[in-house]
Design an enzyme around this catalytic site. Sequence first.
Site, PDB file in Angstrom:
ATOM      1  N   CYS A   1      -6.587   0.827   2.819  1.00 42.64           N
ATOM      2  CA  CYS A   1      -7.623   1.873   2.823  1.00 42.64           C
ATOM      3  C   CYS A   1      -7.570   2.770   1.594  1.00 42.64           C
ATOM      4  O   CYS A   1      -8.585   3.395   1.256  1.00 42.64           O
ATOM      5  CB  CYS A   1      -7.488   2.718   4.074  1.00 42.64           C
ATOM      6  SG  CYS A   1      -7.849   1.799   5.572  1.00 42.64           S
TER       7      CYS A   1
ATOM      8  N   ASN B   1     -12.010  -3.536   0.484  1.00 43.70           N
ATOM      9  CA  ASN B   1     -11.039  -3.715   1.575  1.00 43.70           C
ATOM     10  C   ASN B   1     -11.690  -3.298   2.885  1.00 43.70           C
ATOM     11  O   ASN B   1     -12.223  -2.196   2.979  1.00 43.70           O
ATOM     12  CB  ASN B   1      -9.820  -2.821   1.343  1.00 43.70           C
ATOM     13  CG  ASN B   1      -8.902  -2.782   2.555  1.00 43.70           C
ATOM     14  OD1 ASN B   1      -8.281  -3.767   2.909  1.00 43.70           O
ATOM     15  ND2 ASN B   1      -8.835  -1.639   3.228  1.00 43.70           N
ATOM     16  N   GLU B   2     -11.665  -4.135   3.873  1.00 46.09           N
ATOM     17  CA  GLU B   2     -12.195  -3.809   5.203  1.00 46.09           C
ATOM     18  C   GLU B   2     -13.582  -3.183   5.136  1.00 46.09           C
ATOM     19  O   GLU B   2     -13.896  -2.280   5.920  1.00 46.09           O
ATOM     20  CB  GLU B   2     -11.226  -2.908   5.977  1.00 46.09           C
ATOM     21  CG  GLU B   2     -10.021  -3.665   6.482  1.00 46.09           C
ATOM     22  CD  GLU B   2      -9.217  -2.951   7.571  1.00 46.09           C
ATOM     23  OE1 GLU B   2      -9.482  -1.767   7.839  1.00 46.09           O
ATOM     24  OE2 GLU B   2      -8.318  -3.592   8.128  1.00 46.09           O
TER      25      GLU B   2
ATOM     26  N   GLU C   1       0.869  -1.188   0.000  1.00 44.13           N
ATOM     27  CA  GLU C   1       0.000   0.000   0.000  1.00 44.13           C
ATOM     28  C   GLU C   1       0.896   1.225   0.000  1.00 44.13           C
ATOM     29  O   GLU C   1       1.973   1.217   0.610  1.00 44.13           O
ATOM     30  CB  GLU C   1      -0.894   0.007   1.248  1.00 44.13           C
ATOM     31  CG  GLU C   1      -1.745   1.272   1.329  1.00 44.13           C
ATOM     32  CD  GLU C   1      -2.865   1.214   2.362  1.00 44.13           C
ATOM     33  OE1 GLU C   1      -2.793   0.410   3.297  1.00 44.13           O
ATOM     34  OE2 GLU C   1      -3.818   2.003   2.214  1.00 44.13           O
TER      35      GLU C   1
HETATM   36  O1  AHR Z   1      -2.181  -1.515   6.934  1.00 46.02           O
HETATM   37  C1  AHR Z   1      -2.668  -0.258   7.261  1.00 46.02           C
HETATM   38  C2  AHR Z   1      -4.168  -0.193   7.151  1.00 46.02           C
HETATM   39  O2  AHR Z   1      -4.756  -1.035   8.088  1.00 46.02           O
HETATM   40  C3  AHR Z   1      -4.753  -0.653   5.840  1.00 46.02           C
HETATM   41  O3  AHR Z   1      -4.768   0.347   4.900  1.00 46.02           O
HETATM   42  C4  AHR Z   1      -6.144  -1.033   6.210  1.00 46.02           C
HETATM   43  O4  AHR Z   1      -6.672  -2.031   5.379  1.00 46.02           O
HETATM   44  C5  AHR Z   1      -6.038  -1.447   7.663  1.00 46.02           C
HETATM   45  O5  AHR Z   1      -6.976  -0.822   8.438  1.00 46.02           O
END
Ligand code: AHR
Length: 667
Positions: free
Chosen positions: A249, A380-381, A46
């Site tokens: 995120c 994601n999440e 990321e």
């Molecule tokens: O790894 C950091 C963040 O943690 C990521 O962006 C997210 O998916 C999680 O909340």
Amino acid sequence: MKQFIQLIAFFLAFQCIAQKQEPTFKVNVSQVQSEVSPTMWGIFFEDINMGADGGIYAELVKNRSFEFFKPLMGWKITSPNTLQGFYLGSEITIVNQPEKASTNPRYLHVNLMNPNAKSLGISNEGFRGMGIKKGLRYDFSVFYRQKTAHTVLVIELVSSSGQVLGQTKISPNDTSNEWRKLETSFTANETDAKAKLNIWFEGNGEIDLDMISLFPSDTWKGRKEGLRADMVQMLADMKPGFIRFPGGCIVEGHDLSVRYQWKKTLGPIENRKLIVNRWNYEMAHRLAPDYFQTFGLGFMEYFQLAEDIGAEPLPILNCGMACQFNSGELAPLNQLEPYIQDALDLIEFANGDSTTFWGKVRINLGHPKPFNLKMLGVGNENWGTQYIERLEIFKEKLQAIYPNIKLVCSTGPLPNGPLFDYLNPTLRKMEVGFVDEHFYSRPEWFFANAKRYDSYNQKTKTKVFAGEYASQSVGMVSPENKNNWLTALSEAAFMTGMERNAGVVQMASYAPLFAHIDGWQWTPNLIWVDNLKSMATPNYHVQKIYSNYKGTHTVSMLYKDKQVSAGQDSLFASAVIDKNSQELILKIVNQSKDKRQISIQIEGLSKLPKTGNLIKLENENLEALNTLERPNEIQAVENTITLSGKNVDLAISGYSFTTIRLKTNAK
Ligand code: AHR
């Protein structure tokens, strides 16, 4: 009395001998349990902590196209005059002209009236400085536009102490008043981690400048305007089974307008419209107002990176939901079309041939061979019924065309609790390919949960992707978290549980991956870098060992005659065989501070080899760390052990992670 003491001494001695003879572990090489997926251990990428811009993407100029919210952020106009940009009739201004290019509307306008040498210029500070290496070639480029050719640009690198590290002069000569790219190179004469770039203007007349760029020539595979080789090498050394990208995120975005849109990351970099990075303002305690995503590392580069390091690509796309920790903005169900189309097109981009639109795009970008995409993350999440409603539509449309693409779906941000308890069974009922579980907890959680998957059904169609995990020395999002030995040891213990249950867990990745020592927002991270060097954390060593020695099949392992589980007498263990290298690989974590004498009985081998290979990670201080200055405080130490008899007898240090490799084809 004397006799009594003698009796006790004899009894204790007998106990020791008896304990020594009793095997602690029994491993049966011929009792194969499940296959270890080739994708088992991978990496999560990321653009957080300056992981991409300012990190692996080797561009040294920050805000090269003047498109940050503050157009001159990262730049200084250098003139002796108190009024910046004005010098004896010469002037430097920023022009915003959307009709020029909607993706890159701003540029620098310079009007010169013969300023003295080194009297008027601009200076770029880089990403917390520029890492410059002695003897290395640096490639400078700039887009310019002019009607007359009377301007000279003096390009120079200057160290933090003001020493000129290298310079060159260019005279743009095209007078068509069209944008042209001009390139030049020069070599640095010294090393400095915090250099800056100056451009001095000489001559007279007007010139427009944009996309001012500087790259080192020692990029990964020597690719022009490519990636930082030391950072990619760290990834390649892990031999990862997959790479998940681009997050995290940032896939979701604070709101949908700044979600990650892969199509906008392809093609000439001057046309890739930058957006703010959500980590710019996410962490109030670690604000990074200069953090933007330029997409120099875009989807084509991600796929190429995956191919280079031999990892399966695992892209994750937005499912029509912005980050639920932020706005939680939703695309209405009847307006999901563009999101789904993005996913369909991405599969075509990765796998299509020249008869397809997106396959042709990939081919035109220089990659005729398909990338052989097999899985795709949707969301994601994300959580709640809103997620499931959207996912159902995605799933139906994607699987109608691509039934073999495995979907990777979110179980929310936590591995237990109401969000998880709703999503996990729901996703399994939907028979998605993978449920993505995330773990950011303290070390004791990782030790205690190393048995998490022992109770999972090995036979279900849906497999687990432990997509993000990292042991937190203090607590999630604490800026005090450290990559200390305790965190790495607890992850090693947790990973024995994943490995033992390789029939359940088929992918796992630590998160986040990279952090710049001067530009991070989140800690802990797997690899820390500065502008010149990268440093392996103890956690990295653990990941690398698991991934390098993942084996092909799990085999039966007993501890004191019972199925091995987690934390029995503070020991954690797993056993795999590798049918390719013909090895038995045992991993043992000792959570206690005491040295342990263990004996491993190996069954199913006609003969034990005479020697074995031992890899040890250990430290008696659980707080021990690696730093950029002292990167080898904790490192894997490899040795050959001599074996005799039927068992492998070993002393295992306190607070240690030991990997034992034995050839299974010994004659
Ligand atoms: O790894 C950091 C963040 O943690 C990521 O962006 C997210 O998916 C999680 O909340």
